[in-house]
Enzyme design. Structure first.
Site, PDB file in Angstrom:
ATOM      1  N   GLU A 133       0.583  -1.271  -0.217  1.00 14.55           N
ATOM      2  CA  GLU A 133       0.327   0.097  -0.316  1.00 14.55           C
ATOM      3  C   GLU A 133       0.983   1.029  -0.067  1.00 14.55           C
ATOM      4  O   GLU A 133       1.928   1.315   1.020  1.00 14.55           O
ATOM      5  CB  GLU A 133      -0.998   0.626   1.250  1.00 14.55           C
ATOM      6  CG  GLU A 133      -2.074   1.331   1.318  1.00 14.55           C
ATOM      7  CD  GLU A 133      -2.646   1.720   2.147  1.00 14.55           C
ATOM      8  OE1 GLU A 133      -2.864   0.890   3.026  1.00 14.55           O
ATOM      9  OE2 GLU A 133      -4.494   1.445   2.285  1.00 14.55           O
ATOM     10  N   ALA A 267       1.349  -1.296  10.948  1.00 16.61           N
ATOM     11  CA  ALA A 267       0.811  -2.251  10.610  1.00 16.61           C
ATOM     12  C   ALA A 267       0.609  -2.100   8.757  1.00 16.61           C
ATOM     13  O   ALA A 267       0.039  -1.526   8.736  1.00 16.61           O
ATOM     14  CB  ALA A 267       0.152  -2.587  11.619  1.00 16.61           C
ATOM     15  N   MET A 268       0.454  -3.195   8.876  1.00 16.49           N
ATOM     16  CA  MET A 268      -0.505  -3.340   7.287  1.00 16.49           C
ATOM     17  C   MET A 268      -0.848  -4.654   7.196  1.00 16.49           C
ATOM     18  O   MET A 268      -1.027  -5.397   7.532  1.00 16.49           O
ATOM     19  CB  MET A 268       1.200  -3.368   6.447  1.00 16.49           C
ATOM     20  CG  MET A 268       0.088  -3.126   4.753  1.00 16.49           C
ATOM     21  SD  MET A 268      -0.508  -2.289   4.199  1.00 16.49           S
ATOM     22  CE  MET A 268      -2.128  -3.098   3.288  1.00 16.49           C
ATOM     23  N   ASN A 270      -2.901  -6.743   4.954  1.00 13.37           N
ATOM     24  CA  ASN A 270      -2.719  -7.452   4.020  1.00 13.37           C
ATOM     25  C   ASN A 270      -3.371  -8.631   4.364  1.00 13.37           C
ATOM     26  O   ASN A 270      -3.894  -9.305   5.898  1.00 13.37           O
ATOM     27  CB  ASN A 270      -1.508  -8.366   3.919  1.00 13.37           C
ATOM     28  CG  ASN A 270      -0.381  -7.611   3.829  1.00 13.37           C
ATOM     29  OD1 ASN A 270      -0.344  -5.763   2.857  1.00 13.37           O
ATOM     30  ND2 ASN A 270       0.845  -7.238   4.792  1.00 13.37           N
ATOM     31  N   GLU A 303      -5.905  -3.348  12.621  1.00  9.60           N
ATOM     32  CA  GLU A 303      -6.260  -4.046  11.663  1.00  9.60           C
ATOM     33  C   GLU A 303      -6.975  -5.316  11.166  1.00  9.60           C
ATOM     34  O   GLU A 303      -7.177  -5.535   9.640  1.00  9.60           O
ATOM     35  CB  GLU A 303      -4.514  -4.803  11.299  1.00  9.60           C
ATOM     36  CG  GLU A 303      -3.616  -3.710  11.143  1.00  9.60           C
ATOM     37  CD  GLU A 303      -3.139  -2.806  10.674  1.00  9.60           C
ATOM     38  OE1 GLU A 303      -3.573  -2.611   9.623  1.00  9.60           O
ATOM     39  OE2 GLU A 303      -3.378  -1.477  11.107  1.00  9.60           O
ATOM     40  N   HIS A 306      -9.564  -4.108   9.586  1.00 15.50           N
ATOM     41  CA  HIS A 306      -9.229  -3.840   8.114  1.00 15.50           C
ATOM     42  C   HIS A 306      -9.563  -4.730   7.107  1.00 15.50           C
ATOM     43  O   HIS A 306     -10.124  -4.792   5.962  1.00 15.50           O
ATOM     44  CB  HIS A 306      -8.056  -3.035   7.908  1.00 15.50           C
ATOM     45  CG  HIS A 306      -7.525  -1.838   7.825  1.00 15.50           C
ATOM     46  ND1 HIS A 306      -8.244  -1.013   7.262  1.00 15.50           N
ATOM     47  CD2 HIS A 306      -6.638  -1.195   8.280  1.00 15.50           C
ATOM     48  CE1 HIS A 306      -7.595   0.323   7.330  1.00 15.50           C
ATOM     49  NE2 HIS A 306      -6.688  -0.253   8.012  1.00 15.50           N
TER      50      HIS A 306
HETATM   51 ZN   LIG Z   1      -5.469   0.720   8.922  1.00 19.98          ZN
END
Ligand SMILES: [Zn+2]
Length: 845
Positions: A133, A267-268, A270, A303, A306
Site C-alpha cells: 500500500e 502495521a499493514m 494484508n 488491522e 480492516h
Molecule cells: Zn489502517
C-alpha cells in the site's frame, strides 16, 4: 487510451493472478512469473498494466480463440506502466497472459524489500517481505495496481531450506525442489493488489490458536516468540468481537500476525497476513506500561477491523483512504474498549482527538476528504486528520445516532458492498437508510471542509443560545462563512445521569430550551468542536467539576487552553481552571492540563523557571502524594496510568529533586535487576533519568538499547536519547540516525532532537546540513513526522530560518504536513511573544 494518466484503460481487466515468486536472499534478487486470467472486453492489440523497477523478460498471451502469441514490452518509468503490444488483435473473452520478470529485493521498506536483524550468534539474517500500500505491488509483479481492479490470487513461493514462507492464504501444498521447497498458498477472495503479501525468512510461528474455526498465529524472529501471548489474546478477542459487530464471518481462511524488524508504518492489513513493526505486536505484559499494552491492543484490533472494512469492502480510489483508516481507528477503540473496559479507552481517545484538533485549528488544515488525482496526492492522507479526526467524527455520529442504530447502518453497508468497491457516500447512504437521519448532509459538512467550529453558548435557565464560527489559532477575519451541521447533545447538570436532548445546529445560531443552568452542550464530550461558554455559564459549570464526566472535564481544560493559545482568552483563565483540579484523578484530563504546562515551561524566561517549577510542584505534588509510588492492589487502571504521568511531570518540568533522586535510584535498581518496579513507572523513570542525565547515563541508555529484551524497552530508551540536555550528546544521537538506528525509528529520534530543550537549534543546524542524506535514508512517509519538533523552536530567528529553509527545500511527500508544522510553530511563537510579560510577572521570584 484513457485521458487520465493515473488510471489504467479498462479494455482488458484481471480476474485471477497466479504468482510464482523465487527470492534469493543472498543476492537479493527475485524471479516472478505471473499467470493472469484476464477478460478482453474489446478487440485490442495492446494490454496496459502497472510495473516499475522490474525487468520484464517475456509476455505471452493465449486469447479466447486459442491462438498464442508473444508481445513486445515497453516500460514507462514515469507513469509506472508497461504496455504489451501483440502482433495480432486479441479476440474478446477470457485470455491467459503469462509474464516473466526479475527484480531486486530493495532496502526502501516498500515493494518487495529486505529487513535484517542480527541473531544470537552475531550473524546478520535477511527477511524478504512486502509492503504494497498504496501503489507498490507493481514493484514486485506486473499488475492492475488500482484498488478497484479486484481479483483472486494464488501464490507460490520458493522457500529456501530452513526458512519460513507466509502469504495471504494457508499453505495447501509443499513440493521439494533443489535447495528448498515450493510452497503453494490457498487462493484468496477477490481483493485489491495492495493487500497481497508474501514473506520469506528465518521466522518462527506460534502454534495456531483455533478461534471459532480460524487458525490464528504470530510469526516473529527466533527468540521473541515468548512475547506473542498478549497479541494472540487480543487477536482472538478482536476476531470474535468484530465478526459479531459486523455480523459477517471473518473473510479469510486463517490469520497470521507477523512482526518485522524493519517496517515503515505501524502495521499493514494484508488479508490474512498482517505485518507489524515489532513494538506494535510483541510485548511482555508483565514488563510493559498500560500505554504500551494499549498500543498493541489498538493496532491489532485496527488491522483486524480492516479485514472487513477495507479488504472485504474497499474504496474505489485513493480519495477513500481516509474512510478506510478513520473507520478502522473508530473500530480499534470500540474493540479495545470491549477487550478491557477498565482501560476506559474511549476516555483516553479524547487525548488523541485533541492532538488532531490542534492541527485542525490551523489555516493550513485540510478537508478530511479531498480530490485525489494521482496516487501520490493521497500520501498526505496518512495523518492525524484521517485517523484521529476521522475516527472522532465517526464517534460523534455514533453517539448522536445511538450505537445500535449506527451499527445497523454499518452492517447494511458491508452486506451490500462485500467483495466490491465504494465511495464514501455509500456508507452515509446506508446509515441514512438504517436510521432515517440526514446522515449524508451532516457528514458532508465535516468531511469536505477543513477545520472545526467553536460553539459559543449564552443564556441560562429556560433558554440558551448557541452559535457557531470556525475555530482558528491565528485569527483570520476573512473566514466567516464556514458552517457545520453540528450534532449537539445538551444536558442540564440537574438532569439524571445519561439524560440529554439532541439538537442539530445547522444555522449560524439557534436557541435551545433547557430546564435549568448550568448546561453542557457537548454532553458526553464526543462533539468534534470547541465550546465557549459565557462567563456566567462557565462559572456555574466549574463550581462543581465532579458533576461533569471525564471527557467533559477534558474538554473544559482542553478548550480553555486552546482559547489561551489562540489569544482568545487570558492565560489567567487556564491558571484558575487547573487550580481546581486538586481532586482530579483522570489521566486524560491531566494530559490536557500538562499540554499547557509543557509549552509554558519552554516559554518562561530562564530566570523565572525555578518559580515556574515550584508552581508545577504545588499543582501536582498533592496529586502524586495521594496516588503514591506504590501500586495499591485493586486500584483502577486509570489511577495506575495517572501515577506515571504525574511522576514524569514532577521529575521534569517540576524539577522536584526528591522525586528525581528516587526515580534515579529506582532506575538503578531496575538496571541492576535488584528490585521489581511497577511497569507503569518505567517510562517516567527513563524520562527523568534522561532529563537529569549526562554522559554516563547516555552510555547506559545505548547499552540498554542493544540488550533490550522487548521491543518496548528498546524504544523506551531509544526515543529518549534525544532528550538529554547536552549539545554534544544530541549530535551523537543525530549521527546515529545515519548508522545504528534503524530507518524506521529515525524520524521519531530526529523529531525528538528538534524539540530538545537546550539544543533544539543545534539539531536544526545539523538537520539542515545533512538534509539530503537524511531524506534519502528516511522513508518518504516519515518526512513530515521527522520535522514535528520544529514547533518547539519558537524564537523569532528560528521561525524565520526554518521557514526560509523549507521554502527552498520542499518535501513533495509531506507538503501539507510541512505547512501545518510551520503554522504551529508560528502559533507557539505568537503565544510566547504575547504572554512573555505575563509569565515573567507571574513567576517573578
Ligand atoms: Zn489502517
Amino acid at each position: 487510451m484513457t485521458a487520465d494518466p493515473y488510471r489504467l484503460p479498462r479494455t482488458v481487466t484481471p480476474r485471477h493472478y497466479e504468482l510464482a515468486i523465487a527470492p534469493d536472499l543472498t543476492t537479493c534478487r527475485f524471479e516472478v512469473t505471473t499467470v493472469l486470467t484476464v477478460d478482453v472486453h474489446e478487440p485490442v492489440s495492446q494490454v496496459v498494466l502497472n510495473a516499475v523497477e522490474i525487468d520484464v523478460h517475456s509476455a505471452v498471451i493465449r486469447d479466447s480463440s486459442g491462438a498464442e502469441q508473444s508481445g513486445s514490452v515497453s516500460l514507462d518509468e514515469e507513469l509506472e506502466r508497461m504496455t504489451v503490444t501483440f502482433p495480432i488483435t486479441l479476440a474478446t473473452g477470457e485470455a491467459i497472459l503469462t509474464i516473466a520478470a526479475t527484480g531486486t529485493i530493495n532496502d526502501q521498506l516498500r515493494g518487495f524489500y529486505r529487513s535484517t536483524y542480527t541473531n544470537g550468534d552475531g550473524e546478520e539474517r535477511v527477511i524478504a517481505t512486502t509492503q504494497f500500500e498504496s501503489t507498490d505491488a507493481r514493484r514486485a509483479f506486473p499488475c492492475w495496481d488500482e484498488p478497484e481492479f479486484k481479483a483472486t490470487f494464488a501464490i507460490s513461493l520458493l522457500v529456501p531450506e530452513g526458512l519460513t514462507g507466509i502469504s495471504n492464504g494457508a499453505v495447501i501444498e509443499e513440493r521439494a525442489t533443489e535447495g528448498g521447497m515450493w510452497v503453494t498458498f490457498d487462493t484468496t477472495m477477490v481483493m485489491s493488489t495492495y493487500l497481497v503479501a508474501f514473506i520469506v525468512g528465518p521466522l518462527v510461528t506460534t502454534d495456531p490458536v483455533d478461534v471459532d474455526g480460524v487458525p490464528l498465529r504470530v510469526a516473529c524472529v527466533p527468540g521473541r516468540e515468548g512475547l506473542a501471548g498478549f497479541a494472540l489474546e487480543v487477536g482472538a478477542h478482536a476476531l470474535r468481537f468484530l465478526a459479531e459487530y459486523f455480523d459477517i464471518p471473518y473473510p479469510a481462511g486463517k490469520l497470521d500476525l507477523i512482526a518485522l524488524p524493519d517496517f515503515a508504518f505501524g502495521a499493514m492489513e494484508n488479508l490474512g497476513c498482517v505485518t507489524f513493526r515489532e513494538t506494535a505486536l510483541l510485548v511482555d505484559r508483565d514488563r510493559s506500561s498500560r500505554l504500551e499494552l494499549e498500543r498493541v491492543a489498538d493496532v491489532i484490533a485496527h488491522e483486524i477491523a480492516h479485514m472487513w472494512f477495507g479488504d472485504l469492502v474497499t474504496m474505489k480510489w485513493w480519495n477513500g483512504i481516509w474512510l478506510n483508516e478513520a473507520f478502522a481507528t473508530f473500530m480499534e477503540v470500540t474493540c479495545a474498549d470491549a477487550f478491557r473496559p477498565e482501560w476506559e479507552r474511549w476516555v483516553s481517545f479524547s487525548t488523541e482527538r485533541g492532538v488532531a484538533m490542534v492541527t485542525d485549528g490551523l489555516a493550513t488544515t485540510r478537508p478530511v476528504e479531498y480530490e485525489v488525482v494521482s496516487p501520490e496526492d493521497a500520501e498526505g492522507m496518512f495523518d492525524v486528520l484521517t485517523y484521529q479526526k476521522g475516527g472522532a467524527v465517526l464517534r460523534m455520529l455514533e453517539t448522536y445516532l445511538g450505537a445500535e442504530r449506527f451499527r445497523a447502518g454499518i452492517r447494511l453497508y458491508l452486506r451490500r458492498h462485500r467483495y466490491g468497491n465504494t465511495e464514501t457516500t455509500d456508507l452515509w447512504d446506508a446509515i441514512e437508510e438504517a436510521t432515517g437521519e440526514p446522515v449524508r448532509s451532516i457528514m458532508d459538512s465535516w468531511i469536505f471542509q477543513g477545520g472545526h467550529p467553536i460553539v459559543s453558548v449564552d443564556g441560562g435557565d429556560g433558554t440558551i443560545t448557541v452559535s457557531q464560527r470556525r475555530f482558528r489559532y491565528l485569527a483570520d477575519e476573512h473566514d466567516t462563512d464556514s458552517r457545520w451541521q453540528i450534532p449537539l447533545l445538551v444536558r442540564s447538570l440537574d438532569d439524571p445521569p445519561g439524560a440529554h436532548r439532541r439538537a442539530l445546529l445547522t444555522d449560524a445560531s439557534s436557541s435551545i430550551a433547557v430546564a435549568t443552568a448550568p448546561v453542557v452542550v457537548n454532553a458526553g464530550g464526543w462533539g468534534v468542536f470547541r465550546t465557549g461558554y459565557s462567563p456566567t455559564l462557565f462559572t456555574q459549570l466549574i463550581a462543581d467539576l465532579s458533576r461533569l464526566d471525564a471527557i467533559e472535564r477534558y474538554n473544559l481544560v482542553s478548550d480553555t487552553w486552546a482559547a489561551v493559545l489562540a489569544g482568545q482568552a487570558p492565560i489567567s483563565e487556564f491558571f484558575d481552571l487547573v487550580a481546581l483540579l486538586t481532586d482530579e484523578r483522570d489521566p486524560s484530563v491531566w494530559d490536557a492540563a500538562l499540554d499547557g504546562v509543557s509549552l509554558m515551561y519552554r516559554e518562561v524566561p530562564p530566570e523565572q523557571r525555578p518559580a515556574f517549577s515550584s508552581w508545577v510542584r504545588d499543582l501536582l505534588g498533592p496529586v502524586f502524594a495521594s496516588v503514591g509510588w506504590e501500586q495499591v492492589p485493586g486500584e483502577s487502571e486509570r489511577l495506575t496510568k495517572l501515577r506515571g504521568s504525574v511522576l514524569g511531570a514532577l521529575g521534569t518540568w517540576g524539577e522536584d529533586t526528591p522525586i528525581q533522586e528516587r526515580a534515579r535510584a529506582l532506575h538503578a535498581d531496575v538496571v541492576a535487576g535488584r528490585a521489581p518496579v511497577a511497569p507503569d513507572l518505567l517510562p517516567a523513570l527513563v524520562t527523568i533519568v534522561a532529563w537529569t542525565g549526562g554522559e554516563a547515563e547516555y552510555e547506559l541508555f545505548w547499552d540498554r538499547i542493544r540488550t533490550a529484551s522487548t521491543p518496548q524497552e528498546e524504544v523506551r530508551y531509544l526515543f529518549r536519547l534525544a532528550t538529554f540536555p547536552d549539545e554534544g550528546l544530541l549530535v551523537r544521537t543525530l549521527e546515529a540516525t545515519e548508522g545504528e538506528i534503524r530507518t524506521q525509528n529515525g524520524a521519531f529520534v530526529i523529531a525528538g532532537a528538534l524539540a530538545n530543550r537546550v539544543a533544539g537549534r543545534s539539531a536544526w543546524a545539523w538537520l539542515s546540513e545533512h538534509w539530503d542524506d537524511v531524506m534519502k535514508r528516511i522513508p518518504d512517509n516519515s518526512h513530515g513526522r521527522l520535522l514535528e519538533g520544529i514547533v518547539r523552536l519558537t524564537d523569532a530567528e528560528s521561525v524565520r530560518d526554518v521557514a526560509a529553509f523549507l521554502e527552498t527545500h520542499p518535501l513533495p511527500s509531506a507538503r501539507m504536513q510541512v505547512a501545518q508544522l510551520l503554522e504551529r510553530q508560528r502559533v507557539n511563537a505568537s503565544f510566547a511573544e504575547r504572554e512573555r510579560a505575563t509569565l515573567a510577572t507571574r513567576f517573578a521570584n
